[in-house]
Enzyme design. Sequence first.
Site, short mmCIF file in Angstrom:
data_model
loop_
_atom_site.label_atom_id
_atom_site.label_comp_id
_atom_site.label_asym_id
_atom_site.label_seq_id
_atom_site.Cartn_x
_atom_site.Cartn_y
_atom_site.Cartn_z
N ALA A 60 0.85 -1.19 0.00
CA ALA A 60 0.00 0.00 0.00
C ALA A 60 0.88 1.23 0.00
O ALA A 60 1.97 1.23 0.59
CB ALA A 60 -0.87 -0.02 1.24
N GLY A 99 0.60 -5.09 0.72
CA GLY A 99 -0.55 -5.16 -0.18
C GLY A 99 -0.21 -5.82 -1.51
O GLY A 99 -1.07 -6.43 -2.14
N GLU A 102 -0.49 -9.31 -0.91
CA GLU A 102 -1.92 -9.62 -0.70
C GLU A 102 -2.67 -9.73 -2.03
O GLU A 102 -3.58 -10.54 -2.16
CB GLU A 102 -2.55 -8.57 0.22
N GLU A 122 4.34 -5.50 7.05
CA GLU A 122 3.57 -4.39 7.60
C GLU A 122 4.00 -4.00 9.01
O GLU A 122 3.97 -2.82 9.38
CB GLU A 122 2.07 -4.71 7.59
C1 3H9 Z 1 0.73 -2.29 3.37
O1 3H9 Z 1 0.95 -2.79 2.30
C2 3H9 Z 1 -0.59 -2.40 4.06
C3 3H9 Z 1 -1.52 -3.39 3.45
O2 3H9 Z 1 -1.36 -4.65 4.05
C4 3H9 Z 1 -2.96 -3.03 3.69
C5 3H9 Z 1 -3.52 -1.98 2.84
C6 3H9 Z 1 -5.00 -1.80 3.04
N1 3H9 Z 1 4.63 3.41 -0.01
O3 3H9 Z 1 13.25 1.75 -0.62
P1 3H9 Z 1 13.53 2.40 -1.91
C7 3H9 Z 1 9.13 4.59 -2.20
S1 3H9 Z 1 1.90 -1.40 4.19
C8 3H9 Z 1 5.07 4.58 -0.51
O4 3H9 Z 1 14.50 3.52 -1.93
P2 3H9 Z 1 14.67 -0.07 -2.82
C9 3H9 Z 1 10.31 5.04 -1.34
O5 3H9 Z 1 9.90 5.99 -0.38
C10 3H9 Z 1 3.30 -1.44 3.10
N2 3H9 Z 1 6.29 4.73 -1.04
O6 3H9 Z 1 13.95 1.32 -3.02
C11 3H9 Z 1 11.23 5.60 -2.39
O7 3H9 Z 1 10.75 6.88 -2.73
P3 3H9 Z 1 11.76 8.07 -3.15
C12 3H9 Z 1 4.06 -2.69 3.21
C13 3H9 Z 1 7.10 3.67 -1.08
O8 3H9 Z 1 14.80 -0.66 -4.15
C14 3H9 Z 1 10.99 4.68 -3.58
O9 3H9 Z 1 9.72 4.07 -3.35
N3 3H9 Z 1 5.23 -2.63 2.36
C15 3H9 Z 1 6.70 2.44 -0.57
O10 3H9 Z 1 15.87 0.08 -1.96
C16 3H9 Z 1 12.03 3.59 -3.72
O11 3H9 Z 1 12.12 2.89 -2.48
C17 3H9 Z 1 6.45 -2.34 2.84
O12 3H9 Z 1 6.65 -2.17 4.02
C18 3H9 Z 1 5.40 2.32 -0.01
N4 3H9 Z 1 4.93 1.17 0.48
O13 3H9 Z 1 13.65 -0.95 -1.98
C19 3H9 Z 1 7.55 -2.29 1.82
N5 3H9 Z 1 7.72 1.57 -0.73
O14 3H9 Z 1 12.36 7.60 -4.43
C20 3H9 Z 1 8.22 -0.96 1.88
C21 3H9 Z 1 8.71 2.24 -1.33
O15 3H9 Z 1 10.86 9.24 -3.27
N6 3H9 Z 1 9.21 -0.77 0.84
N7 3H9 Z 1 8.35 3.53 -1.54
O16 3H9 Z 1 12.75 8.19 -2.03
C22 3H9 Z 1 10.42 -1.40 0.84
O17 3H9 Z 1 10.72 -2.23 1.67
C23 3H9 Z 1 11.41 -0.98 -0.22
O18 3H9 Z 1 11.04 0.27 -0.68
C24 3H9 Z 1 11.52 -1.95 -1.42
C25 3H9 Z 1 12.41 -1.31 -2.52
C26 3H9 Z 1 12.15 -3.26 -0.96
C27 3H9 Z 1 10.17 -2.21 -2.03
#
Ligand code: 3H9
Length: 689
Positions: A60, A99, A102, A122
Amino acid sequence: MSVTRYSEGRTGFVTLDNPPVNAIGKSMRAGLLDAVAWAETENLDRVIVTGAGRAFAAGADAREFDGAALEPFLPDVLDAIERSFVPWIAAINGVALGGGAEIALACRMRIASPRAQIGLPEVTLGVIPGAGGTQRAMRLCGLGTALEMIALGKPMRARDAKAVGLIHAIEDDPVEAADLVNTEELQCVVPTWELPAPEPDKAAIGAIRAKAAARMPGQIAPRRAIDVIEAGLSLPFHAAMKLERTTFLELKEGEQSRALRHMFFAERAAKAPAGLEAAPADLSKIAVVGGGTMGAGIAYGCLSLGQQVVVLEHDAEGVDRAAANIEKLIAKGVSRGRLDQSGAEALRDRLTISDEYATAGDAGLVIEAAFESMEVKRDIFGKLDEVMAPDAVLATNTSYLDVDQIAASSRDPSRVLGLHFFAPAHIMRLLEIVRGAKTSDRALATGFALAKLLKKVPVLAGVCDGFIGNRIFSRYKEEADMLLMDGSNPWEVDEAMEAFGYAMGPYEVGDLSGLDIGYANRRRQDATRDPNRRYVPIADRMVQEGRLGRKAGVGWYRYPGGGGKVIDPLIEDMIVEEAHFAKVERREIDGDEIRERLVLAMINEAADILGEGIAASARDIDLVTVFGYGFPRWRGGLMHHADSIGVAQIVEKLRVLEAANPVIWKISPVLLDCAENGKALAEWQSAAG
Ligand code: 3H9
């Protein structure tokens, strides 16, 4: 447009397309819902959903979490996908997290590329899966795996996901493989929600509760995730989904999730300041002066990322010692499986250790990590001037010393900066990049380029005693010593701060790093210390008595046989004696007061650091305190924590302390300004902008 779609024959192709990682926002949810209706109207045989670029979907869009949830809601979208008469197949091309995972779990089949990862992280954002993750995962991979995956938040690789039954197949081209699945076979796959929930297992639930509490002490989300999974074992699917949703929404609004989201985005925003456009020095060869613990860690970190490294020592004995220190790190890397034998050999091939400074002459950057003495450092910088190319950048890893004074020993102070690493340097993520009065943009850009290379969290700091982190930490220790004098014991202070969320209290940390370090700093500060400032000599007496900490087997605690800490009643006697000499009437101090005084002391110091421009923003202070000093991440860092209490309330409490001791507790003008103008520290800007 964050969802694109087209059909070929009777197959629909849907792509999640919201660069860079396909975070799922309102428009993607709406696009998916439209795609369900489109596939049904077109009477397609199947829909294959994949992600554009390197990710399937990162979850999400956490940026939406600050406001109210926006329709269409993800659980409803996934319900529509799962119940559609057109079966969906997830072709998981990269990370499928939160998400994103999911979405895949609600599809009829999941085919992943070998480099895909799937996870429900999450809890690391202070929430639980909110779109069926808690209920669907356990139906597919069993209770034990689902509990680990959700409560600890650690993603798994494709081959592990296949082994536990979370995905059906691994294929180099998952979209093509999904297209080849036999239609009748696909129609026979039971939708996830119709699968029975696993049998209850009290032992597994108890074990994961204990594990989560130990790994993530103080955090609510892992506990709540386990509650929801446990309830789902006996509730009908849709009732369990409702419980999951209300729990998710409640946690999303809570303080911990706000703090963890703040840290998530702060970490990603830690970059070179806008406008710093100078090209960095060439980092293919890096020199490190000093092969002690810190120097060896820095050298190992650079070697691990493929750089050529020269370690300089002052004599042959130093060379041997440096070689042994680095060899120890290599051996550890091998024993932990981070390096294989050929990787270790390649790393050794890139390393030179020498007492000839000229060996480093063609390095683009030198990092001095020698003994913490101005004389030693000035001598080294003088020598470096003789051998290094004029455009090489020279950095000092000093923790406290004046970077400008060190720079003055170079003919060209503009190429000098501070690069303050934290031990162990190859593991700790924080790097304070210290800008001296004359540091050039090129030198600074080199510091940020190094941080990027080493995957560190860079924070720009100005010159002062201790920069950002150690200055706050010194004030913390100073106040802790005052608490000892006023009535506490080291173990009471440590226990109070552990309850706050630190892994260790200040006295255990002191024993670990050695009490002689703080002692040397205090002697350095003697000449400039305000004579009216209250001074507690207990820590000095510890050093004079040889209680240097763990390395001496005795410090604030005893370490019999080099093992774990044991309370030492002699310490209490010594404190009582010192209080008697100082004519201080000791009294009972409870954990709340200990925490309040220590946290307020740090906040007040940090606000001055902000006011003096030593730190550029409250967010930078949050990064320093969390990544360098163990401040609980789930409190969002020191300044975020201050804002969550409210600056006005902080000032009110400080006024009471200031009345008792106006020197130590002089309230920072930044706090007064914020309180007066109803501003948060996060919004504070210096008059200079
Ligand atoms: C969820 O899913 C809740 C659901 O269960 C329910 C819903 C109803 N949102 O980390 P990076 C941005 S909770 C917004 O540098 P990498 C990040 O800020 C979510 N933005 O790249 C960055 O922006 P900027 C559960 C996000 O390759 C850019 O993307 N998911 C999100 O080193 C690149 O990110 C997580 O907890 C997000 N969810 O790593 C996963 N994710 O370029 C969270 C990333 O402006 N994300 N951005 O600085 C990660 O772990 C890492 O970002 C990922 C990529 C491994 C995906």
